[in-house]
Write a protein that holds these residues in place. Structure first.
Motif, PDB file in Angstrom:
ATOM      1  N   CYS A   3      57.664  68.272  36.225  1.00 39.53           N
ATOM      2  CA  CYS A   3      57.492  68.150  37.663  1.00 39.53           C
ATOM      3  C   CYS A   3      58.134  69.337  38.360  1.00 39.53           C
ATOM      4  O   CYS A   3      57.989  70.459  37.939  1.00 39.53           O
ATOM      5  CB  CYS A   3      58.042  66.823  38.155  1.00 39.53           C
ATOM      6  N   CYS A   4      58.819  69.106  39.476  1.00 42.05           N
ATOM      7  CA  CYS A   4      59.363  70.244  40.206  1.00 42.05           C
ATOM      8  C   CYS A   4      60.785  70.574  39.771  1.00 42.05           C
ATOM      9  O   CYS A   4      61.358  71.544  40.249  1.00 42.05           O
ATOM     10  CB  CYS A   4      59.320  69.973  41.713  1.00 42.05           C
TER      11      CYS A   4
ATOM     12  N   PRO B 223      54.855  70.662  33.611  1.00 41.99           N
ATOM     13  CA  PRO B 223      54.448  71.108  34.947  1.00 41.99           C
ATOM     14  C   PRO B 223      52.947  70.916  35.155  1.00 41.99           C
ATOM     15  O   PRO B 223      52.181  70.788  34.186  1.00 41.99           O
ATOM     16  CB  PRO B 223      54.821  72.602  34.944  1.00 41.99           C
TER      17      PRO B 223
ATOM     18  N   THR C  13      46.327  70.521  38.625  1.00 42.57           N
ATOM     19  CA  THR C  13      46.290  71.268  39.881  1.00 42.57           C
ATOM     20  C   THR C  13      44.926  71.218  40.560  1.00 42.57           C
ATOM     21  O   THR C  13      44.815  71.568  41.727  1.00 42.57           O
ATOM     22  CB  THR C  13      46.663  72.736  39.644  1.00 42.57           C
TER      23      THR C  13
ATOM     24  N   TRP D 153      56.454  76.798  41.265  1.00 44.34           N
ATOM     25  CA  TRP D 153      56.122  75.865  42.341  1.00 44.34           C
ATOM     26  C   TRP D 153      55.464  76.582  43.515  1.00 44.34           C
ATOM     27  O   TRP D 153      54.679  75.988  44.254  1.00 44.34           O
ATOM     28  CB  TRP D 153      57.389  75.145  42.794  1.00 44.34           C
TER      29      TRP D 153
ATOM     30  N   SER E 117      51.154  75.047  40.578  1.00 49.26           N
ATOM     31  CA  SER E 117      51.647  73.764  41.090  1.00 49.26           C
ATOM     32  C   SER E 117      50.591  72.954  41.821  1.00 49.26           C
ATOM     33  O   SER E 117      50.727  71.732  41.952  1.00 49.26           O
ATOM     34  CB  SER E 117      52.826  73.989  42.034  1.00 49.26           C
TER      35      SER E 117
ATOM     36  N   GLN F 267      52.160  71.850  47.673  1.00 52.67           N
ATOM     37  CA  GLN F 267      53.017  70.707  47.969  1.00 52.67           C
ATOM     38  C   GLN F 267      52.242  69.398  48.064  1.00 52.67           C
ATOM     39  O   GLN F 267      52.708  68.348  47.606  1.00 52.67           O
ATOM     40  CB  GLN F 267      53.783  70.943  49.277  1.00 52.67           C
TER      41      GLN F 267
ATOM     42  N   GLU G 181      51.680  68.359  44.472  1.00 46.64           N
ATOM     43  CA  GLU G 181      52.856  68.187  43.617  1.00 46.64           C
ATOM     44  C   GLU G 181      53.850  67.158  44.149  1.00 46.64           C
ATOM     45  O   GLU G 181      54.511  66.473  43.377  1.00 46.64           O
ATOM     46  CB  GLU G 181      53.557  69.545  43.448  1.00 46.64           C
ATOM     47  N   GLN G 182      53.935  67.014  45.466  1.00 45.23           N
ATOM     48  CA  GLN G 182      54.915  66.092  46.035  1.00 45.23           C
ATOM     49  C   GLN G 182      54.278  65.001  46.898  1.00 45.23           C
ATOM     50  O   GLN G 182      54.486  63.811  46.652  1.00 45.23           O
ATOM     51  CB  GLN G 182      55.940  66.867  46.890  1.00 45.23           C
TER      52      GLN G 182
ATOM     53  N   CYS H 297      57.156  72.524  53.498  1.00 46.70           N
ATOM     54  CA  CYS H 297      58.255  72.956  52.618  1.00 46.70           C
ATOM     55  C   CYS H 297      59.020  74.092  53.283  1.00 46.70           C
ATOM     56  O   CYS H 297      59.481  75.021  52.630  1.00 46.70           O
ATOM     57  CB  CYS H 297      57.715  73.363  51.249  1.00 46.70           C
TER      58      CYS H 297
END
Length: 350
Positions: free
Chosen positions: A4-5, A102, A128, A188, A194, A197, A200-201, A258
């Protein structure tokens, strides 16, 4: 292959109350399950710690391209360290595998496990882009393979409480946020590595809005491509916002950024008549004319999702797994449509 991050803001086990055994699925008995882990980043450590404490689980190997990281976890939780997950898979022949790599590294590990018929738990995001998870999902479904995906918010008892309240009091507005800082890993900042954001989040918030409000029918995204002046190498969006329309007329907005130096706001706010539900990872706040109430989770959701996966492995009972790959794929599709809408500058049906 750190997972992950790889950042340290993720909740520590001691930030949750002592795990309530009532919330956990029962043990599968004495059946021994040999588990390996691909990736040795922070989130892999969270899972390995939970797994090592479960009865009937043996950690047989940890693989990471930074083999010294794998060595640290192997020393702590058991098993052998490997620099290559392929070597681990051939040497140990585990009963199940945790894929904690990742976003850019997904694909080949899952396909190798499907080919061997090995059940797997995979950390989000699934990839991704949109194509690869569709292939993996179809292949896993064809083999009827046991899978689970790390959308751990689904295992919070506070979210279960919010789900029941939202069922009885349908929200008409949802406001979701992941307003945060740039995590440490250099990959990231690269869209190809990634996904950005949102992928990924903020995927956690998209998953949560699906669970609490249902499937959106239309999305309209917009994104800010500049703004991260401290990171000239970045090609991800500094901020984005997605409007969602639901079949019952409800609307939602999910914002990501971010740009900040701390975790400013992460969660989902739901608004119904005379009711506000503030859903955060570490608390649920209910606001009504009778007053405000705040509830903390009674258990660590990482422990819950790991024990659910092990229970399914030991007993064959998949009902305890809240997010199998097929369900996670629905969230990934929604995020991909939001990304595509921002790219194209127009609303898209889901």
């Amino acid at each position: 292959m750190s997972s992950c991050c790889g950042r340290n803001w993720l909740p520590r086990p001691d930030r949750f109350r002592k795990t309530c055994q009532v919330c956990l699925p029962p043990s599968g008995g004495d059946m021994k399950i040999r588990i390996a882990c691909f990736g040795a980043g922070y989130i892999a450590g969270r899972h390995l710690a939970a797994l090592a404490a479960l009865p009937g689980v043996e950690i047989v190997g940890v693989a990471d391209v930074q083999v010294e990281r794998a060595q640290l976890y192997a020393d702590r939780f058991g098993g052998r360290p490997y620099a290559d997950w392929r070597v681990l898979l051939a040497a140990e022949r585990p009963d199940a595998v945790y894929v904690c790599v990742p976003p850019f590294a997904h694909g080949e590990p899952e396909q190798a496990l499907i080919e061997q018929g090995t059940p797997f738990f995979v950390e989000k995001p699934l990839s991704t882009g949109p194509e690869l998870p569709e292939q993996i999902g179809a292949q896993a479904a064809e083999r009827n393979l046991l899978t689970s995906v790390g959308y751990h918010w689904r295992y919070l008892d506070t979210i279960e409480r919010a789900h029941e309240i939202a069922r009885q009091n349908p929200p008409r507005l949802a406001l979701g946020y992941w307003l945060d800082f740039v995590p440490p890993p250099s990959w990231w900042l690269q869209r190809q590595a990634s996904g950005g954001q949102m992928v990924e989040q903020t995927t956690h918030i998209f998953d949560l809005v699906r669970y609490l409000l249902g499937e959106p029918v239309r999305v309209f995204g917009a994104a800010c491509r500049g703004g991260l002046q401290r990171f000239p190498e970045a090609d991800i969006d500094a901020a984005s916002a997605t409007t969602l329309q639901f079949p019952n007329g409800a609307v939602g907005v999910i914002a990501s950024a971010c740009l900040l130096h701390y975790s400013h706001r992460i969660g989902l706010w739901l608004y119904a008549e005379h009711l506000v539900l503030e859903c955060r990872e570490l608390a649920l706040t209910i606001e009504s004319p009778q007053g405000n109430e705040t509830f903390a989770p009674t258990a660590d959701p990482y422990v819950l999702e790991d024990r659910a996966f092990v229970h399914a492995l030991q007993t064959g009972d998949r009902s305890v797994i809240r997010v199998p790959y097929a369900e996670a794929l629905r969230t990934h599709r929604l995020v991909m449509r939001a990304m595509a809408s921002a790219e194209q500058g127009e609303p898209l049906y889901v």
